[in-house]
Design an enzyme around this catalytic site. Structure first.
Site, mmCIF file in Angstrom:
data_model
loop_
_atom_site.group_PDB
_atom_site.id
_atom_site.type_symbol
_atom_site.label_atom_id
_atom_site.label_comp_id
_atom_site.label_asym_id
_atom_site.label_seq_id
_atom_site.Cartn_x
_atom_site.Cartn_y
_atom_site.Cartn_z
ATOM 1 N N TYR A 1 -4.650 4.215 7.869
ATOM 2 C CA TYR A 1 -5.978 3.587 7.933
ATOM 3 C C TYR A 1 -6.701 3.918 9.229
ATOM 4 C CZ TYR A 1 -3.948 1.225 4.023
ATOM 5 O OH TYR A 1 -3.346 0.972 2.852
ATOM 6 N N LYS B 1 0.540 3.428 -2.972
ATOM 7 C CA LYS B 1 -0.632 4.282 -3.230
ATOM 8 C C LYS B 1 -0.275 5.761 -3.200
ATOM 9 C CE LYS B 1 -3.824 0.878 -1.183
ATOM 10 N NZ LYS B 1 -4.505 0.497 0.059
ATOM 11 N N VAL C 1 0.946 -3.628 4.071
ATOM 12 C CA VAL C 1 0.798 -4.890 4.799
ATOM 13 C C VAL C 1 2.043 -5.781 4.782
ATOM 14 C CG1 VAL C 1 -1.715 -5.190 4.764
ATOM 15 C CG2 VAL C 1 -0.350 -5.971 2.822
ATOM 16 N N TYR D 1 -3.131 -2.116 -10.478
ATOM 17 C CA TYR D 1 -3.120 -1.942 -9.021
ATOM 18 C C TYR D 1 -2.319 -3.063 -8.342
ATOM 19 C CZ TYR D 1 -4.707 -2.093 -4.198
ATOM 20 O OH TYR D 1 -4.738 -2.161 -2.826
ATOM 21 N N SER E 1 0.790 -1.237 0.000
ATOM 22 C CA SER E 1 0.000 0.000 0.000
ATOM 23 C C SER E 1 0.819 1.282 0.000
ATOM 24 C CB SER E 1 -0.919 0.035 1.212
ATOM 25 O OG SER E 1 -2.061 -0.717 0.959
HETATM 26 O O1 DON Z 1 -5.080 -4.539 -1.897
HETATM 27 C C1 DON Z 1 -4.347 -5.289 -1.246
HETATM 28 O O2 DON Z 1 -4.829 -6.181 -0.600
HETATM 29 C C2 DON Z 1 -2.842 -5.129 -1.188
HETATM 30 N N1 DON Z 1 -2.252 -5.334 -2.405
HETATM 31 C C3 DON Z 1 -2.400 -3.826 -0.595
HETATM 32 C C4 DON Z 1 -2.743 -3.845 0.804
HETATM 33 C C5 DON Z 1 -2.018 -3.008 1.748
HETATM 34 O O3 DON Z 1 -0.818 -2.914 1.831
HETATM 35 C C6 DON Z 1 -2.940 -2.390 2.711
HETATM 36 N N2 DON Z 1 -2.234 -1.829 3.775
HETATM 37 N N3 DON Z 1 -1.889 -1.829 4.795
#
Ligand code: DON
Length: 326
Positions: free
Chosen positions: A241, A66, A259, A189, A63
């Site tokens: 978040y 982003k 994550v 994405y 993330s």
């Molecule tokens: O959309 C997803 O599930 C992941 N590729 C990105 C998630 C992410 O890192 C959310 N953050 N903490």
């Protein structure tokens, strides 16, 4: 104030034994990392580097991407289109929440939650999917200072398990926020999330934002400086978040987590900081990462809304120095 190299070494020793949290497992490939990896990197806008730990271990950016794709979309389409399609309101909800999208204005709340990030990916310009991906990789190269690549197994794992993201994309299509090429937008994405970085790379990226878009190591311009404020504002309010409010209160600097265990933070006009430790909490934020940032902020008075300790804010702020050195 303590000496910075000594202090980050102390933080590394202090928190390396902290083993609470777990690896992100909803994308199976993300469990294939060493849970003990731990690194801290601080890079000033002059290009000075302070680092400790597993600085060169590779992981996927997740993330944190982003932030940078949001900047690219701003350059591609401008503020007005971005604001029409994606808001800048923190949600207080988990990053992958579907509920808010359906209940509210039919426009994703912000570009840091998945719905907003998918909509942002849909705004990236290019004549075909390969062109869009190449433009994106080139943007990341400018921030990092070397060529970047995608971790193919992670990308495939994201794609195979991303049912929730697919649901969000379908809702976004239904609300007219993205066009019909759902799978193409989702692929972009998933690819941006699967870009390979290490902790040092993340700190260079953060330092580039701290330096108004100019990479402090090679002086490359990564983004138009006029958009850095947009990015930092959204990081400050939405980057962590459903922990964003507490983070803004306690740590007080624009930040973004992923994550896979990375957190970046930007001290405007001073430095970029990155921490990597893949053990995350239930919100998706690195547990050791939060501890390190809380300690750094406290020790070096990094909170952007802080006053120098010796002054009473109600009496005399004439000598206030809002940008303190690390
Ligand atoms: O959309 C997803 O599930 C992941 N590729 C990105 C998630 C992410 O890192 C959310 N953050 N903490």
């Amino acid at each position: 104030m303590p000496d910075l190299p000594e202090f980050i070494q102390y933080l590394y020793e202090e928190y390396r034994s902290l083993d609470s949290g777990s690896l992100a497992s909803y994308i199976p490939e993300l469990t294939k990392v060493n849970p003990n990896w731990f690194a801290i990197s601080i890079i000033t806008k002059e290009g000075e580097v302070f680092e400790v730990g597993d600085i060169s271990e590779n992981f996927t950016i997740q993330s944190i991407s982003k932030v940078f794709v949001f900047g690219m979309a701003l350059e591609d389409c401008g503020r007005q289109i971005l604001l029409e399609k994606i808001g800048v309101e923190p949600t207080g909800d988990p990053f992958n929440s579907v509920i808010r999208l359906d209940e509210n204005s039919k426009r994703p709340d912000n570009p840091m939650v998945n719905a907003g990030a998918i909509a942002t990916a849909g705004l990236i310009k290019g004549s075909n999917p390969t062109d869009k991906l190449n433009r994106m990789l080139d943007m990341f190269r400018r921030y990092i200072g070397h060529d970047v690549y995608i971790d193919a197994p992670v990308f495939m794992s994201e794609r195979a398990t991303g049912h929730r993201n697919r649901a969000l994309a379908n809702l976004l299509l239904n609300f007219g926020i993205i066009d019909r090429n759902i799978e193409e937008i989702l692929d972009l994405y998933f690819q941006q999330c699967s870009i390979v970085v290490n902790c040092h790379d993340l700190a260079v990226m953060a330092a580039t934002l701290a330096n108004r878009g100019i990479n402090p190591i090679n002086q490359d311009k990564a983004i138009e400086p006029c958009y850095v404020r947009d990015i930092l504002s959204v990081m400050y309010t939405c980057g962590m978040y459903n922990y964003a409010g507490e983070w803004a209160y306690k740590v007080g600097i624009p930040a973004k987590s992923g994550v896979s265990g990375g957190i970046i933070a930007v001290i405007p006009d001073r430095a970029g900081i990155a921490v990597y430790s893949p053990l995350i909490d239930h919100r998706g934020n690195s547990i050791r990462g939060i501890k390190v940032f809380e300690a750094l902020s406290e020790e070096f008075q990094l909170h952007l809304l802080d006053f120098p300790l010796e002054q009473c804010p109600f009496l005399d702020i004439s000598h206030r120095d809002p940008i303190r050195r690390l």
